[in-house]
Write a protein that holds these residues in place. Structure first.
Motif, PDB file in Angstrom:
ATOM      1  N   ALA A  96      64.665  42.584  53.476  1.00 42.69           N
ATOM      2  CA  ALA A  96      63.458  42.003  52.885  1.00 42.69           C
ATOM      3  C   ALA A  96      62.209  42.649  53.467  1.00 42.69           C
ATOM      4  O   ALA A  96      61.245  42.944  52.748  1.00 42.69           O
ATOM      5  CB  ALA A  96      63.439  40.498  53.113  1.00 42.69           C
ATOM      6  N   VAL A  97      62.248  42.884  54.780  1.00 41.03           N
ATOM      7  CA  VAL A  97      61.113  43.547  55.425  1.00 41.03           C
ATOM      8  C   VAL A  97      60.959  44.966  54.889  1.00 41.03           C
ATOM      9  O   VAL A  97      59.840  45.425  54.580  1.00 41.03           O
ATOM     10  CB  VAL A  97      61.294  43.562  56.958  1.00 41.03           C
ATOM     11  N   GLN A  98      62.083  45.680  54.771  1.00 43.83           N
ATOM     12  CA  GLN A  98      62.041  47.047  54.253  1.00 43.83           C
ATOM     13  C   GLN A  98      61.554  47.075  52.803  1.00 43.83           C
ATOM     14  O   GLN A  98      60.772  47.956  52.421  1.00 43.83           O
ATOM     15  CB  GLN A  98      63.418  47.687  54.352  1.00 43.83           C
ATOM     16  N   ALA A  99      62.012  46.099  52.008  1.00 41.62           N
ATOM     17  CA  ALA A  99      61.579  46.036  50.614  1.00 41.62           C
ATOM     18  C   ALA A  99      60.072  45.811  50.524  1.00 41.62           C
ATOM     19  O   ALA A  99      59.384  46.405  49.688  1.00 41.62           O
ATOM     20  CB  ALA A  99      62.325  44.923  49.871  1.00 41.62           C
ATOM     21  N   GLU A 100      59.557  44.963  51.407  1.00 39.84           N
ATOM     22  CA  GLU A 100      58.122  44.706  51.423  1.00 39.84           C
ATOM     23  C   GLU A 100      57.356  45.960  51.848  1.00 39.84           C
ATOM     24  O   GLU A 100      56.297  46.278  51.295  1.00 39.84           O
ATOM     25  CB  GLU A 100      57.808  43.554  52.369  1.00 39.84           C
ATOM     26  N   GLU A 101      57.909  46.677  52.834  1.00 44.32           N
ATOM     27  CA  GLU A 101      57.267  47.918  53.270  1.00 44.32           C
ATOM     28  C   GLU A 101      57.254  48.948  52.147  1.00 44.32           C
ATOM     29  O   GLU A 101      56.249  49.637  51.926  1.00 44.32           O
ATOM     30  CB  GLU A 101      58.000  48.479  54.496  1.00 44.32           C
ATOM     31  N   ILE A 102      58.381  49.047  51.413  1.00 43.68           N
ATOM     32  CA  ILE A 102      58.459  49.981  50.292  1.00 43.68           C
ATOM     33  C   ILE A 102      57.473  49.588  49.200  1.00 43.68           C
ATOM     34  O   ILE A 102      56.805  50.443  48.603  1.00 43.68           O
ATOM     35  CB  ILE A 102      59.897  50.031  49.733  1.00 43.68           C
ATOM     36  N   ARG A 103      57.383  48.268  48.946  1.00 45.88           N
ATOM     37  CA  ARG A 103      56.437  47.797  47.928  1.00 45.88           C
ATOM     38  C   ARG A 103      55.003  48.182  48.286  1.00 45.88           C
ATOM     39  O   ARG A 103      54.239  48.658  47.458  1.00 45.88           O
ATOM     40  CB  ARG A 103      56.552  46.281  47.776  1.00 45.88           C
ATOM     41  N   LYS A 104      54.656  47.993  49.564  1.00 43.43           N
ATOM     42  CA  LYS A 104      53.308  48.344  50.017  1.00 43.43           C
ATOM     43  C   LYS A 104      53.076  49.856  49.936  1.00 43.43           C
ATOM     44  O   LYS A 104      51.999  50.304  49.545  1.00 43.43           O
ATOM     45  CB  LYS A 104      53.090  47.854  51.443  1.00 43.43           C
ATOM     46  N   LEU A 105      54.116  50.642  50.300  1.00 47.33           N
ATOM     47  CA  LEU A 105      53.994  52.095  50.205  1.00 47.33           C
ATOM     48  C   LEU A 105      53.788  52.545  48.755  1.00 47.33           C
ATOM     49  O   LEU A 105      52.977  53.432  48.479  1.00 47.33           O
ATOM     50  CB  LEU A 105      55.240  52.772  50.789  1.00 47.33           C
ATOM     51  N   ASN A 106      54.540  51.895  47.843  1.00 49.43           N
ATOM     52  CA  ASN A 106      54.396  52.230  46.423  1.00 49.43           C
ATOM     53  C   ASN A 106      53.002  51.892  45.917  1.00 49.43           C
ATOM     54  O   ASN A 106      52.400  52.647  45.138  1.00 49.43           O
ATOM     55  CB  ASN A 106      55.447  51.498  45.586  1.00 49.43           C
ATOM     56  N   GLU A 107      52.498  50.726  46.361  1.00 42.85           N
ATOM     57  CA  GLU A 107      51.148  50.338  45.958  1.00 42.85           C
ATOM     58  C   GLU A 107      50.124  51.342  46.476  1.00 42.85           C
ATOM     59  O   GLU A 107      49.204  51.738  45.751  1.00 42.85           O
ATOM     60  CB  GLU A 107      50.821  48.930  46.476  1.00 42.85           C
ATOM     61  N   ASP A 108      50.299  51.741  47.750  1.00 45.56           N
ATOM     62  CA  ASP A 108      49.379  52.723  48.330  1.00 45.56           C
ATOM     63  C   ASP A 108      49.470  54.058  47.588  1.00 45.56           C
ATOM     64  O   ASP A 108      48.450  54.708  47.322  1.00 45.56           O
ATOM     65  CB  ASP A 108      49.701  52.938  49.813  1.00 45.56           C
ATOM     66  N   LEU A 109      50.721  54.463  47.264  1.00 46.02           N
ATOM     67  CA  LEU A 109      50.921  55.729  46.568  1.00 46.02           C
ATOM     68  C   LEU A 109      50.295  55.688  45.176  1.00 46.02           C
ATOM     69  O   LEU A 109      49.630  56.649  44.757  1.00 46.02           O
ATOM     70  CB  LEU A 109      52.418  56.030  46.463  1.00 46.02           C
TER      71      LEU A 109
END
Length: 344
Positions: free
Chosen positions: A80-93
């Motif tokens: 869940a933490v990794q998914a949230e990090e990926i979501r934030k990275l995607n948003e930033d990207l």
């Protein structure tokens, strides 16, 4: 308290309520809750208990399992933490891409506006240079030294060439702002119209046009005419001096893939080592003394094809002609056989 002592006090009331309800209704009990281990620490367990009934439907005993799911819970939490990090990275990207795209669009608009402005502002001084040099030649040439007349003639030639360059730049800048007007277009009609326009350039020459049946494509017919006028015009130009000019227009059709249209000639060709220069503005394979031109035509053709979402490329050999391929959708570069064939 017995078995209740291993339960976490925060969960115990719900465990008791659901267990009591299961007993009263004779229904299975299933719940996740923490239990205290021998080390005094709580771990997550999944408890499943089902009633065993006799032939009369009465519960005679209960059978169940306790499964330690603490490792699974930790894994789920980590994922869940990794998914949230990926979501934030995607948003930033996505934000960075949107920002860069906006910057690129703004830069392109500024470049096109600059090109248009410069090209437009160059016209007036060019007209002045052309006009005054013409006056000098017409009115004062008889009294001039031969060398002076030659210099004026060079000025006239340079002005004409500069005028063509400005016209090409204006067209290229205008193309960047022009929206596509797509319609189902018969390419054979477009090619026939272009050949009729180029007919004066064929006078005194033996030109064989080999025009195959071409597919109809969704494109901007006016811009597509510009593409063929450049490609066929170049084919005529670079076959000048051949005993017999052969210019072929055909297509490569493969099921499930975009149609590839090509224009082939038997002209002077070019060295493929310099193929990357073909579509650059002002990039030329031959000197002006060999073949006239501004070096803007193929750059314009590439821009038109790209506006359609497609691509253009070329294959050639020195003194053995050249072939220009284009497709209005992205596709792999492929060469055509000696005689183009439709592959299904």
């Amino acid at each position: 308290m017995g078995w209740q002592s291993v339960h976490h006090p925060d969960f115990l009331p719900e465990v008791l309520a659901r267990w009591t309800s299961a007993i009263a209704q004779g229904k299975p009990f299933e719940m996740e809750f923490p239990l205290r281990g021998k080390d005094g620490l709580f771990c997550d367990f999944l408890t499943r208990i089902v009633p065993l009934k006799d032939s009369g439907g009465r519960v005679v005993r209960w059978f169940g399992t306790n499964t330690d799911i603490s490792g699974l819970k930790r894994t789920e939490a980590r994922l869940a933490v990794q998914a949230e990090e990926i979501r934030k990275l995607n948003e930033d990207l996505e934000e960075k891409i949107a920002k860069r795209t906006g910057q690129l669009a703004a830069a392109n608009q500024e470049l096109e506006a600059f090109s248009y402005s410069v090209s437009h502002d160059l016209r007036a001084p060019l007209r002045h240079i052309a006009g005054f040099s013409k006056i000098l030649i017409n009115e004062f040439a008889p009294g001039m030294a031969g060398e002076a007349r030659e210099h004026l003639e060079r000025i006239q030639t340079a002005v004409v060439r500069m005028g063509l360059l400005v016209t090409g730049l204006l067209g290229l800048a205008k193309l960047g702002r022009q929206s596509l007007k797509l319609s189902r277009t018969d390419l054979n009609e477009v090619v026939d119209q272009v050949i009729s326009i180029l007919e004066p350039e064929c006078e005194g020459r033996q030109v064989e046009w080999q025009i195959a049946r071409l597919p109809a494509l969704d494109c901007d017919p006016i811009l597509m005419a510009h593409v063929f006028q450049n490609l066929l015009g170049n084919a005529l130009k670079y076959t000048r001096g051949r005993a017999g000019t052969v210019i072929e227009v055909d297509s490569i059709l493969q099921s499930g893939k975009p149609a590839i249209i090509f224009v082939r000639d038997n002209g002077v060709g070019f060295n493929m080592r310099y193929a990357e220069r073909l579509f650059g503005v002002f990039q030329r394979m031959h000197t002006v003394s060999e073949f006239e031109g501004t070096g803007v035509g193929l750059a314009t053709v590439q821009r038109i094809i790209q506006k359609h979402g497609g691509m253009i490329w070329a294959e050639a050999e020195v003194d053995h002609g050249a072939t220009f391929y284009f497709a209005l959708e992205r596709t792999e570069h492929i060469g055509a056989p000696a005689k183009a064939t439709a592959v299904s």
